[in-house]
Design a protein around this motif. Structure first.
Motif, PDB file in Angstrom:
ATOM      1  N   GLU A 269       0.810  -1.222   0.000  1.00 53.28           N
ATOM      2  CA  GLU A 269       0.000   0.000   0.000  1.00 53.28           C
ATOM      3  C   GLU A 269       0.840   1.267   0.000  1.00 53.28           C
ATOM      4  O   GLU A 269       0.620   2.166  -0.810  1.00 53.28           O
ATOM      5  N   ARG A 270       1.792   1.367   0.896  1.00 54.53           N
ATOM      6  CA  ARG A 270       2.581   2.596   0.984  1.00 54.53           C
ATOM      7  C   ARG A 270       3.394   2.832  -0.279  1.00 54.53           C
ATOM      8  O   ARG A 270       3.414   3.941  -0.819  1.00 54.53           O
TER       9      ARG A 270
ATOM     10  N   LEU B 253       0.992   4.034  -2.988  1.00 54.01           N
ATOM     11  CA  LEU B 253       0.549   5.418  -2.803  1.00 54.01           C
ATOM     12  C   LEU B 253       1.662   6.403  -3.136  1.00 54.01           C
ATOM     13  O   LEU B 253       1.435   7.399  -3.842  1.00 54.01           O
TER      14      LEU B 253
ATOM     15  N   LEU C 265       1.308   5.049   7.774  1.00 54.67           N
ATOM     16  CA  LEU C 265       0.107   5.507   7.086  1.00 54.67           C
ATOM     17  C   LEU C 265      -1.032   5.847   8.039  1.00 54.67           C
ATOM     18  O   LEU C 265      -1.863   6.718   7.750  1.00 54.67           O
ATOM     19  N   ASP C 266      -1.096   5.185   9.183  1.00 58.28           N
ATOM     20  CA  ASP C 266      -2.162   5.446  10.148  1.00 58.28           C
ATOM     21  C   ASP C 266      -1.851   6.587  11.107  1.00 58.28           C
ATOM     22  O   ASP C 266      -2.721   6.978  11.901  1.00 58.28           O
TER      23      ASP C 266
ATOM     24  N   ARG D 265      -2.343   8.286   5.286  1.00 57.72           N
ATOM     25  CA  ARG D 265      -2.990   7.561   4.182  1.00 57.72           C
ATOM     26  C   ARG D 265      -3.993   8.463   3.464  1.00 57.72           C
ATOM     27  O   ARG D 265      -4.032   8.538   2.244  1.00 57.72           O
TER      28      ARG D 265
ATOM     29  N   TYR E 218      -2.100  11.191   1.486  1.00 53.52           N
ATOM     30  CA  TYR E 218      -1.546  10.654   0.241  1.00 53.52           C
ATOM     31  C   TYR E 218      -2.654  10.486  -0.808  1.00 53.52           C
ATOM     32  O   TYR E 218      -2.488  10.864  -1.967  1.00 53.52           O
ATOM     33  N   THR E 219      -3.763   9.901  -0.406  1.00 47.48           N
ATOM     34  CA  THR E 219      -4.866   9.667  -1.337  1.00 47.48           C
ATOM     35  C   THR E 219      -5.409  10.989  -1.873  1.00 47.48           C
ATOM     36  O   THR E 219      -5.650  11.139  -3.075  1.00 47.48           O
TER      37      THR E 219
END
Length: 173
Positions: free
Chosen positions: A18-19, A22, A126-127, A143, A146-147
């Motif tokens: 995921e990271r 992103l 991310l959290d 997160r 980034y999104t």
């Protein structure tokens, strides 16, 4: 700019965590905006889209410098909010370029904010929640930021496509 052999962007991996995914997509979109500006002089970069809009490639780069700063420095790191180009009276001043605004100034500020965003993000998960405030009063994690940044760049890269085509006819992803 339109052919694959002139495209120097690093394309995001198709399989990644995921990271990594992103960060790769965010960098891809940052590179796309830079590519849309490549090879143009200050006058061309200041060219507005179509009246009454004064949207320009130079304005988009300045705007994205402000967006990078706002989300990473202010919201994520909790640094004091200081605008680069905007003012309290005209927070969107970054988008409204004048004959004296230059690519070198905008590019330097934008790249500096990207570098600082990477520094801030490197030590976070991310959290992790932002240490600063947002005008909405809500709290955001890395997160989400980034999104959101991917979405922000993607939207403005669509504008950049049209602006570049208007300036010199160049088309491309």
């Amino acid at each position: 700019m339109t052919s694959a052999e002139h495209d120097t962007r690093t394309f995001p991996p198709t399989t990644a965590g995921e990271r990594e995914m992103l960060e790769a997509w965010l960098d891809f979109h940052r590179d796309t905006l830079a590519m849309k500006c490549a090879g143009l002089d200050d006058s061309q970069l200041r060219t507005a889209s179509a009246p009454p809009s004064d949207l320009s490639l130079l304005g988009l780069v300045r705007h994205m410098a402000e967006v990078e700063r706002g989300w990473f420095r202010h919201v994520m790191a909790g640094e004091e909010r200081r605008r680069i180009f905007g003012t309290r009276e005209d927070p969107e001043r970054a988008l409204h370029v004048t004959a004296t605004d230059t690519w070198e100034e905008a590019r330097t500020a934008w790249q500096g904010e990207i570098a600082r965003a990477r520094e801030i993000s490197a030590g976070l998960a991310l959290d992790d929640l932002g240490a600063g405030g947002h005008r909405s009063g809500e709290t955001f994690n890395l997160r989400w930021i980034y999104t959101h940044m991917i979405e922000e760049y993607a939207r403005h890269n669509g504008h950049a496509d049209l602006l570049r085509e208007r300036i010199d006819g160049a088309r491309g992803d």
